[in-house]
Design an enzyme around this catalytic site. Structure first.
Site, short mmCIF file in Angstrom:
data_model
loop_
_atom_site.label_atom_id
_atom_site.label_comp_id
_atom_site.label_asym_id
_atom_site.label_seq_id
_atom_site.Cartn_x
_atom_site.Cartn_y
_atom_site.Cartn_z
N GLU A 89 -14.36 18.71 -56.03
CA GLU A 89 -13.33 18.63 -54.96
C GLU A 89 -12.78 17.10 -55.15
O GLU A 89 -13.39 16.08 -55.21
CB GLU A 89 -14.27 18.27 -53.49
N GLY A 110 -11.64 20.89 -47.09
CA GLY A 110 -10.21 21.15 -47.50
C GLY A 110 -9.19 21.13 -46.50
O GLY A 110 -9.55 20.21 -45.61
N LYS A 150 -6.28 22.21 -33.83
CA LYS A 150 -6.90 22.79 -32.42
C LYS A 150 -7.14 21.80 -31.55
O LYS A 150 -7.38 21.74 -30.24
CB LYS A 150 -7.97 23.66 -32.69
N GLY A 177 -10.83 18.70 -60.63
CA GLY A 177 -11.05 19.70 -61.76
C GLY A 177 -10.18 20.67 -62.18
O GLY A 177 -9.20 20.96 -61.64
N GLY A 232 6.67 30.50 -37.65
CA GLY A 232 5.20 31.01 -37.88
C GLY A 232 4.34 30.40 -37.20
O GLY A 232 4.57 29.32 -36.40
N ALA A 237 8.07 23.57 -41.62
CA ALA A 237 7.20 24.61 -41.50
C ALA A 237 7.38 25.73 -42.15
O ALA A 237 7.60 26.97 -41.29
CB ALA A 237 6.66 24.57 -40.13
N ASP A 278 -6.26 30.61 -50.34
CA ASP A 278 -4.79 30.43 -50.32
C ASP A 278 -4.04 30.44 -51.82
O ASP A 278 -2.78 30.36 -51.83
CB ASP A 278 -4.12 29.04 -49.63
N HIS A 324 -17.75 42.60 -15.85
CA HIS A 324 -16.87 42.32 -14.85
C HIS A 324 -17.39 40.96 -14.22
O HIS A 324 -18.55 40.81 -13.80
CB HIS A 324 -16.69 43.53 -13.81
#
Length: 466
Positions: free
Chosen positions: A35, A41, A52, A115, A183, A269, A311, A445
């Site tokens: 890494e 990441g 979030k 790497g 998006g 974005a 990704d 419920h």
């Protein structure tokens, strides 16, 4: 000297890479992760998690401003942007430490540095440009992720024009903000900054916001955003950005007209590009198409012993998809029985704006395009007792079934906590559930989940509460 010979080396420690490494170690493989920046990441450090945290602050602030509707009195509600950002960064830091602990617990060796492939079964690690290590492994998983896409003439400068990184650590709240792209990333940032007082304009080149979602849900989302005060421009492009006195002057083309508008800040974005550069693909059989590595159903590239996940490969570009691919890839390498290729129809998608949006499977339009005779069920939040008690009556649960077989084709939601509810339909699709099992399931419920049941019932003309 650290050991440099492994069964598996994973290049990249994001949600695909570190999960693959841990699963490999569980299966008895001697494993290393390389890494270059931060374990966890982009997702953990600059994406899923810290955004979030920001959005949670925005949600709490939004609720405080409406405290009177709950019988509460709150005077002079305000926010400290520095503290909001610090909380977000602290959350990311805490989870990064957690990933480091998990790798250590599972005896995965971590190499810090860049790497790249360096011949068959060889990986060269270069930490910060210094002399590094040469690793060898029978198997190499590339999990180098992706970065924000830029457009000619709209390049970010980190000051006036932001990518997601700058948008997560703002030094001051802009009075006006242009978001290019609607998006999940664009809409989440639009929601955050709008909740804290910015005047937000969203420009989308396609004809609707959240264009991967079901059209009905997209339309409801747009109506809600505009009701909140956001300005939404679809079927439009930002042709250029000109910086002037610390602001951005945008030329926006829409409906055959061009206008110039000035904004304090701009967020770009417009998608991602895979990190395929400088990882040693030259001289290998690994194929790259539109910045993403081509793999088969087992995440194998055309180069023997080299795999790619997350990704770096095909859509949807989601953290949970990357993690699942990492497990599939490793289990296939290890010869685990009963490994199944990834079925993207079973991958939930979530957008944590206000109101939240979540979905799984086919949209109504795509289901019809594929020749299905579709039964559609709907249930609105306004018909649910828990939603009314929460003061969250804006929203809809929509389900799609094959009329001939009862197969659940897709589910689409907008409203409070739908990003949590969607996994119920995720389990249902994995179990290949039909409408019969969903109808017979007993939902507690009072809960928001009852709307899932009612939506299924409605698809077959049996809804009780609406």
């Amino acid at each position: 000297m650290a050991d440099t010979s492994f069964d598996l080396v994973v290049v990249g420690g994001g949600p695909g890479g570190y999960v693959a490494a841990i699963r490999a170690a569980q299966l008895g493989m001697k494993t290393a992760v390389v890494e270059r920046e931060h374990l966890g990441g982009i997702c953990l450090n600059w994406g899923c998690i810290p955004t979030k945290a920001l959005l949670r602050s925005a949600d709490v602030f939004r609720e405080i401003k409406h405290a009177e509707s709950y019988g509460l009195t709150v005077k002079e509600a305000s926010f400290d942007l520095d503290k909001v950002v610090k909380r977000s960064r602290d959350v990311a830091g805490r989870l990064q430490a957690g990933v480091k602990h998990l790798l250590k617990k599972n005896k995965v060796t971590v190499f810090e540095g860049h790497g790249r492939l360096n011949g068959a079964g060889r990986i060269r690690v270069t930490p910060n440009g210094a002399a590094g290590a040469d690793l060898s492994a029978g198997h190499v998983i590339l999990a180098t992720g992706a970065r924000a896409r830029t457009l000619p003439g709209l390049e970010p400068d980190g000051e006036v024009v932001w990518t997601y990184k700058e948008a997560m650590v703002p030094k001051a709240m802009p009075k006006s903000l242009l978001v290019i792209g609607s998006g999940a990333i664009g809409i989440e940032f639009a929601s955050f900054f709008h909740a804290l007082g910015a005047e937000v304009t969203v420009v989308e080149v396609l004809d609707r916001v959240l264009p991967v979602e079901d059209e009905e849900i997209s339309a409801m989302a747009r109506k809600s955003f505009e009701k909140q005060g956001m300005k939404i421009i679809t079927g439009a492009t930002v042709e250029s950005l000109r910086k002037s006195d610390g602001q951005a002057v945008a030329t926006i083309a829409a409906a055959g007209k061009r206008t110039e508008q000035t904004f304090d800040r701009v967020i770009l974005a417009v998608g991602i590009v895979g990190n395929v550069e400088n990882i040693g693909l030259e001289g290998t059989k690994v194929r790259v198409e539109k910045t993403h590595v081509i793999v088969n159903e087992w995440l194998e590239t055309d180069e023997r012993g080299v795999y790619a996940i997350g990704d770096l490969v095909g859509p949807p570009w989601l953290a949970h998809k990357a993690s699942h691919e990492g497990v599939i890839c490793v289990e296939k390498i290890a010869g685990v029985n009963d490994v199944h290729p990834l079925d993207i129809r079973r991958i939930p998608g979530c957008t944590y704006c206000h109101p939240q949006v979540a979905s799984i499977g086919l949209t109504e339009q795509k289901a019809k395009e594929r020749g299905y005779e579709v039964k559609v069920g709907r249930f609105p939040f306004v018909g649910n007792g828990k939603a009314i008690a929460l003061g969250e009556t804006e929203g809809l649960v929509k389900t799609l079934f094959d009329a001939k077989t009862g197969e659940l084709l897709g589910a689409h939601m907008i409203g409070a906590e739908v990003t949590e509810l969607i996994q119920g339909f995720g389990v249902a699709k994995t179990l290949e559930t039909t409408e019969a099992e969903l109808m017979q399931a007993i939902f507690p419920h009072p809960t928001l989940s009852e709307m899932m049941h009612e939506s299924v019932l409605d698809a077959f003309g049996r809804a009780i509460h609406f």
